[in-house]
Enzyme design. Structure first.
Site, PDB file in Angstrom:
ATOM      1  CD  GLU A 260      -2.448   1.193   2.817  1.00  0.00           C
ATOM      2  OE1 GLU A 260      -3.440   1.992   2.937  1.00  0.00           O
ATOM      3  OE2 GLU A 260      -2.171   0.619   3.752  1.00  0.00           O
ATOM      4  CE  LYS A 321      -8.643   1.205   3.134  1.00  0.00           C
ATOM      5  NZ  LYS A 321      -7.696   1.574   4.033  1.00  0.00           N
ATOM      6  CB  CYS A 371      -5.250  -0.491   4.553  1.00  0.00           C
ATOM      7  SG  CYS A 371      -4.840  -0.273   6.252  1.00  0.00           S
TER       8      CYS A 371
END
Length: 501
Positions: A260, A321, A371
């Site tokens: 990430e 995301k 994440c």
């Protein structure tokens, strides 16, 4: 709340926290709620609420204390906010027991599961400390998650606690022959609660290693936060990642994964860095998936994204995301109350993505969880429904420091694999990086804060589980039954309930 109540509440909270990683003590969860159940019934509902709060506070302070590492205010808020769910559980359970007697304890597994499930919704959603997440070490016992999801595992653990509590209670009371029969029935039920899941797990888990079809190289550069976001961070990051990728390519991977925000720049908007990665990808003739911040000049929105660079192609596939970290990437309710943005950790003001991207790769389709998206069962399920044949989880857990946070985060992904019978490659900047097969078996788990290169061949998803098809059906049933029971209790005993306050 007397001294006994305080001791039992803190004991349950402490035992629950010990059952979570990095300690391999998941079995403690089987009896961690027994002291808590011993608190009921309370003569007053406010006492039940207080016991629930103390238990929740001890549990959350011992489990997600690592939130205080990057943000003290966020950590303290989390301790108190998450404790509200324990208070709700204690109040509802006390209502049931006061209305139905000891039969009200049968409500506990349904209520616990319903509350856990409801915690996964909204802008403050944080299904991190689900009771089922304590069981990732026992893969042969948790295979029925492919049917019920992780919430079914939580239901199972609470039921075990309830059996143990009932056994201890009956062992201390003399109830004649009827009591003896019930004691023996409880023993049989407790044994079956372990034997049935074990037999099922033993039956579905293949003895041989699954044959892999796509070779994946995971790069764990372990670049410190203060270096990554320093003025020279882009140069250091590219240099480190490129050197490690060149070494990884000696294994001839089909895909290389960077973590990430591996490239601390607006990769798609800054031509110099975009062309650098294009040329690097072409020179190695291997696809590279990388995390990177992104910015839309037209809308002025920021995104936490992942991009797939393919050799010989200038078109880049991307994913933004969808589930943002509350208080960090996005301040909850800041659209309604803009002043809240000033309290966000790292001045986070990201926008949520809308598309369930499935990356197209010659060897197999895959999707990326960025994440803490790995803690949401429904998100991984949606990717599977869209056609993903394996999953990638990229993250930067350096923010947690050398705490239990990185280990807890890594282990949660085990359930996403089992629920959808899908392999996962996990790539973390500072660890834990690892591979997970469709049955939750972990390989290659790395130490934290070390540079590592992992290479393994992943199998592609070949089956669609009950969970993938129907989602959290089991949890929804628990919510429905809990709602019906609650209405029944309130309607049938409104006057009595008022008296108990």
């Amino acid at each position: 709340m007397d001294k006994r109540d305080l001791i039992l509440s803190t004991t349950s909270g402490a035992l629950l926290s010990l059952a979570f990683p990095p300690l391999r003590l998941g079995f403690i969860a089987y009896g961690a709620l027994v002291p808590f159940f011993s608190l009921f019934p309370h003569s007053k509902h406010k006492d039940a609420l207080l016991c629930g709060f103390v238990t929740g506070l001890c549990f959350n302070a011992g489990t997600v204390y690592w939130i205080c590492w990057p943000t003290l205010a966020g950590g303290l808020f989390s301790f108190f906010f998450l404790s509200l769910f324990f208070m709700l559980f204690a109040l509802m359970l006390n209502l049931a027991i006061r209305s139905w007697g000891t039969k009200g304890f049968l409500f506990a597994p349904f209520l616990w599961t319903a509350i856990e499930y409801l915690r996964s919704f909204g802008q403050l959603a944080f299904p991190w400390t689900l009771l089922g997440n304590t069981q990732t070490e026992y893969t042969r016992l948790i295979q029925f998650a492919s049917i019920s999801g992780v919430y079914g595992i939580s239901f199972w653990v609470v039921t075990i606690n309830l059996c143990l509590y009932s056994l201890l209670r009956h062992a201390t009371l003399k109830r004649g022959r009827v009591g003896e029969r019930l004691f023996h029935v409880l023993v049989v039920i407790l044994i079956l609660l372990f034997i049935i899941p074990y037999i099922y797990g033993n039956r579905v888990i293949p003895k041989e290693r699954l044959e892999g079809e796509v070779k994946v190289a995971v790069i764990q550069p372990s670049i410190p936060i203060d270096v990554k976001w320093a003025p020279e961070g882009v140069t250091v990051s590219f240099s480190t990642l490129e050197q490690m990728t060149i070494r990884a390519c000696s294994y001839r991977p089909d895909l290389v994964i960077w973590p990430e925000t591996a490239t601390p720049c607006y990769l798609m908007r800054q031509g110099e860095y975009r062309m650098r990665l294009h040329n690097f990808c072409d020179s190695l003739n291997v696809p590279i998936l990388t995390g990177s911040p992104d910015y839309d000049f037209q809308t002025g929105r920021f995104y936490n994204s992942a991009f797939l660079f393919m050799p010989g192609k200038r078109e880049v596939q991307g994913y933004d995301k969808i589930h943002l970290v509350p208080g960090s990437e996005r301040m909850p309710f800041s659209d309604t109350f803009p002043f809240l943005k000033k309290f966000a950790f790292r001045a986070g003001d990201f926008s949520a993505g809308k598309r369930f991207t499935v990356f197209q790769h010659p060897k197999g389709r895959f999707s990326t969880l960025i994440c803490f998206e790995s803690i949401f069962p429904e998100l991984a399920r949606q990717f599977a429904l869209q056609g993903a044949q394996f999953l990638v989880n990229i993250t930067n857990d350096a923010w947690f420091g050398r705490t239990s946070g990185p280990y807890q985060h890594a282990e949660i992904a085990v359930f996403r694999a089992i629920e959808n019978r899908i392999a996962i490659a996990r790539c973390a900047n500072t660890g834990v990086s690892m591979f997970i097969d469709p049955y939750g078996r972990v390989s290659g788990a790395t130490p934290i804060f070390t540079s590592r290169i992992l290479v393994d061949t992943l199998p592609l998803r070949r089956e669609e589980t009950f969970f993938t098809r129907h989602g959290n059906l089991f949890s929804k049933v628990c919510v429905a039954l809990s709602g019906i029971a609650l209405v029944w209790v309130v309607v049938s005993g409104t006057r009595k309930i008022r008296e108990l306050w």
